[in-house]
Scaffold this motif. Structure first.
Motif, mmCIF file in Angstrom:
data_model
loop_
_atom_site.group_PDB
_atom_site.id
_atom_site.type_symbol
_atom_site.label_atom_id
_atom_site.label_comp_id
_atom_site.label_asym_id
_atom_site.label_seq_id
_atom_site.Cartn_x
_atom_site.Cartn_y
_atom_site.Cartn_z
ATOM 1 N N PRO A 110 0.838 -1.201 0.000
ATOM 2 C CA PRO A 110 0.000 0.000 0.000
ATOM 3 C C PRO A 110 0.874 1.252 0.000
ATOM 4 O O PRO A 110 1.937 1.274 0.626
ATOM 5 C CB PRO A 110 -0.790 -0.118 1.309
ATOM 6 C CG PRO A 110 -0.847 -1.593 1.579
ATOM 7 C CD PRO A 110 0.479 -2.118 1.111
ATOM 8 N N GLU A 112 0.350 3.940 1.468
ATOM 9 C CA GLU A 112 0.368 4.517 2.805
ATOM 10 C C GLU A 112 0.708 3.423 3.818
ATOM 11 O O GLU A 112 1.831 2.962 3.832
ATOM 12 C CB GLU A 112 -0.970 5.198 3.114
ATOM 13 C CG GLU A 112 -1.090 6.595 2.507
ATOM 14 C CD GLU A 112 -0.224 7.644 3.208
ATOM 15 O OE1 GLU A 112 0.373 7.339 4.256
ATOM 16 O OE2 GLU A 112 -0.155 8.778 2.695
ATOM 17 N N PRO A 117 -6.470 1.321 6.923
ATOM 18 C CA PRO A 117 -7.191 1.559 5.662
ATOM 19 C C PRO A 117 -7.704 2.984 5.514
ATOM 20 O O PRO A 117 -7.868 3.460 4.389
ATOM 21 C CB PRO A 117 -8.335 0.544 5.709
ATOM 22 C CG PRO A 117 -8.430 0.096 7.129
ATOM 23 C CD PRO A 117 -7.060 0.210 7.704
ATOM 24 N N THR A 120 -5.788 5.238 3.147
ATOM 25 C CA THR A 120 -5.710 4.921 1.718
ATOM 26 C C THR A 120 -6.170 6.114 0.878
ATOM 27 O O THR A 120 -7.256 6.640 1.086
ATOM 28 C CB THR A 120 -6.589 3.696 1.390
ATOM 29 O OG1 THR A 120 -6.189 2.604 2.216
ATOM 30 C CG2 THR A 120 -6.451 3.303 -0.074
ATOM 31 N N LEU A 126 -4.198 6.736 -6.308
ATOM 32 C CA LEU A 126 -3.778 5.334 -6.354
ATOM 33 C C LEU A 126 -3.426 4.922 -7.783
ATOM 34 O O LEU A 126 -2.413 4.250 -8.010
ATOM 35 C CB LEU A 126 -4.876 4.434 -5.800
ATOM 36 C CG LEU A 126 -5.131 4.512 -4.293
ATOM 37 C CD1 LEU A 126 -6.345 3.668 -3.920
ATOM 38 C CD2 LEU A 126 -3.903 4.042 -3.510
ATOM 39 N N GLN A 150 -2.073 -5.966 1.517
ATOM 40 C CA GLN A 150 -3.093 -4.994 1.155
ATOM 41 C C GLN A 150 -4.221 -4.990 2.188
ATOM 42 O O GLN A 150 -4.688 -6.040 2.624
ATOM 43 C CB GLN A 150 -3.656 -5.303 -0.227
ATOM 44 C CG GLN A 150 -2.631 -5.153 -1.347
ATOM 45 C CD GLN A 150 -2.215 -3.717 -1.563
ATOM 46 O OE1 GLN A 150 -3.058 -2.809 -1.588
ATOM 47 N NE2 GLN A 150 -0.914 -3.489 -1.733
ATOM 48 N N THR A 152 -7.088 -2.860 1.748
ATOM 49 C CA THR A 152 -8.353 -2.468 1.129
ATOM 50 C C THR A 152 -8.492 -3.132 -0.236
ATOM 51 O O THR A 152 -7.515 -3.297 -0.958
ATOM 52 C CB THR A 152 -8.475 -0.936 0.932
ATOM 53 O OG1 THR A 152 -7.530 -0.511 -0.051
ATOM 54 C CG2 THR A 152 -8.248 -0.187 2.239
ATOM 55 N N GLU A 155 -7.492 -0.468 -3.229
ATOM 56 C CA GLU A 155 -6.103 -0.298 -3.639
ATOM 57 C C GLU A 155 -5.556 -1.569 -4.276
ATOM 58 O O GLU A 155 -4.808 -1.504 -5.254
ATOM 59 C CB GLU A 155 -5.224 0.114 -2.465
ATOM 60 C CG GLU A 155 -3.774 0.335 -2.897
ATOM 61 C CD GLU A 155 -2.943 1.106 -1.899
ATOM 62 O OE1 GLU A 155 -1.800 1.475 -2.258
ATOM 63 O OE2 GLU A 155 -3.413 1.340 -0.775
#
Length: 298
Positions: A110, A112, A117, A120, A126, A150, A152, A155
């Motif tokens: 990710p 972030e 989450p 995100t 993204l 991951q 989410t 993403e």
């Protein structure tokens, strides 16, 4: 163990800490990419995992996305250099360990935080950032892209789509709760299915407690793609569920205990790959590889 499953490597941070590389904010594992001493240590970590049985190396691109590098103060025109340096270290280790059969998987984390989450970014950010990473990796010697840890669905799907647009093989792996949901409460199976529809050729879970593995793997069956797992082996009893730690933690499982569990998962769920992440040392990989039948190949 069935001859089929590939064996992933262990924790890059764990290996770097054992090699004397400090893992501290803001650089974390990317600290090894700053100079020749660090890259030499990283090559050594990769090679040790290969020599003890891994046949998939995860290149140290986890913290090399353009957002993270900007926060570290790296000039924008040097960002791609860090990604290439990380992949080159894995390729060099493959050569040094005389393991031409091993795959190099470029980590795509990710942009972030893996466990938060709410941080995100929006879809436009993204898409822009993951397309940048996919473009850089398309010009590298990575064999595949591992969209990992991951938190989410949004993403993960965008990262897989970016890889697919560049013609890259993409595997996707989610971090999940003890109840086998994503940290934002999303259903693991729905998120995995969305990534398969976006082009992922394998689905997995990683950085979860070993006790949560069976439930998660039950949810990943019958999606028509390869399934894998690489859990967190750290003893995190003194930490909150998603609390970060920059110091080395002892393993919660011995190499033999891990090998027994991983062998059982591979057999029960017909896994295509298995390994470990944080806290997983070469000794754990060696014990797992020893369960592979004599003469078997991945």
């Amino acid at each position: 163990m069935s001859p089929r499953p590939r064996i992933l490597d262990g924790g890059t941070a764990t290996g770097l800490q054992a090699a004397g590389i400090a893992i501290a904010e803001p650089w974390l594992t990317s600290a090894a990419l700053r100079d020749a001493a660090g890259t030499d240590a990283l090559v050594g970590v990769h090679a040790q995992f290969l020599r003890t049985g891994s046949d998939v190396l995860t290149a140290n691109t986890f913290r090399a996305n353009t957002r993270a590098l900007s926060r570290m103060g790296v000039a924008e025109d040097e960002h791609a250099d860090y990604v290439h340096r990380a992949v080159d270290c894995a390729v060099r280790a493959r050569r040094d360990a005389a393991a031409p059969h091993a795959l190099v998987a470029a980590s795509v984390a990710p942009v972030e935080d893996c466990y938060t989450p709410a941080l995100t970014p929006d879809r436009d950010a993204l898409r822009r950032e993951h397309r940048w990473m996919a473009g850089v990796l398309a010009d590298s010697e990575a064999d595949l892209v591992l969209v990992e840890t991951q938190c989410t669905r949004r993403e993960a799907v965008i990262a897989v789509e970016a890889a697919a647009e560049r013609g890259l093989t993409a595997w996707v792996s989610f971090v999940v709760t003890a109840e086998a949901t994503l940290p934002d409460g999303d259903a693991l199976r729905d998120a995995a299915r969305a990534c398969v529809e976006a082009g992922a050729s394998a689905v997995s879970v990683n950085c979860l407690p070993h006790a949560a593995v069976p439930r998660a793997l039950e949810l990943l069956g019958d999606l028509g793609v390869t399934v894998g797992v690489y859990p967190n082996l750290e003893d995190r009893a003194a930490l909150d569920e998603w609390e970060h730690s920059t110091h080395s933690l002892p393993p919660a499982l011995s190499p033999a205990a891990f090998a027994d569990l991983a062998h059982g998962w591979a057999t029960e769920f017909g896994l295509g790959f298995v390994g470990g992440c944080c806290g997983t040392a070469p000794e754990h990989i060696s014990a797992l590889a020893a369960r592979r039948p004599a003469g078997a190949t991945s």
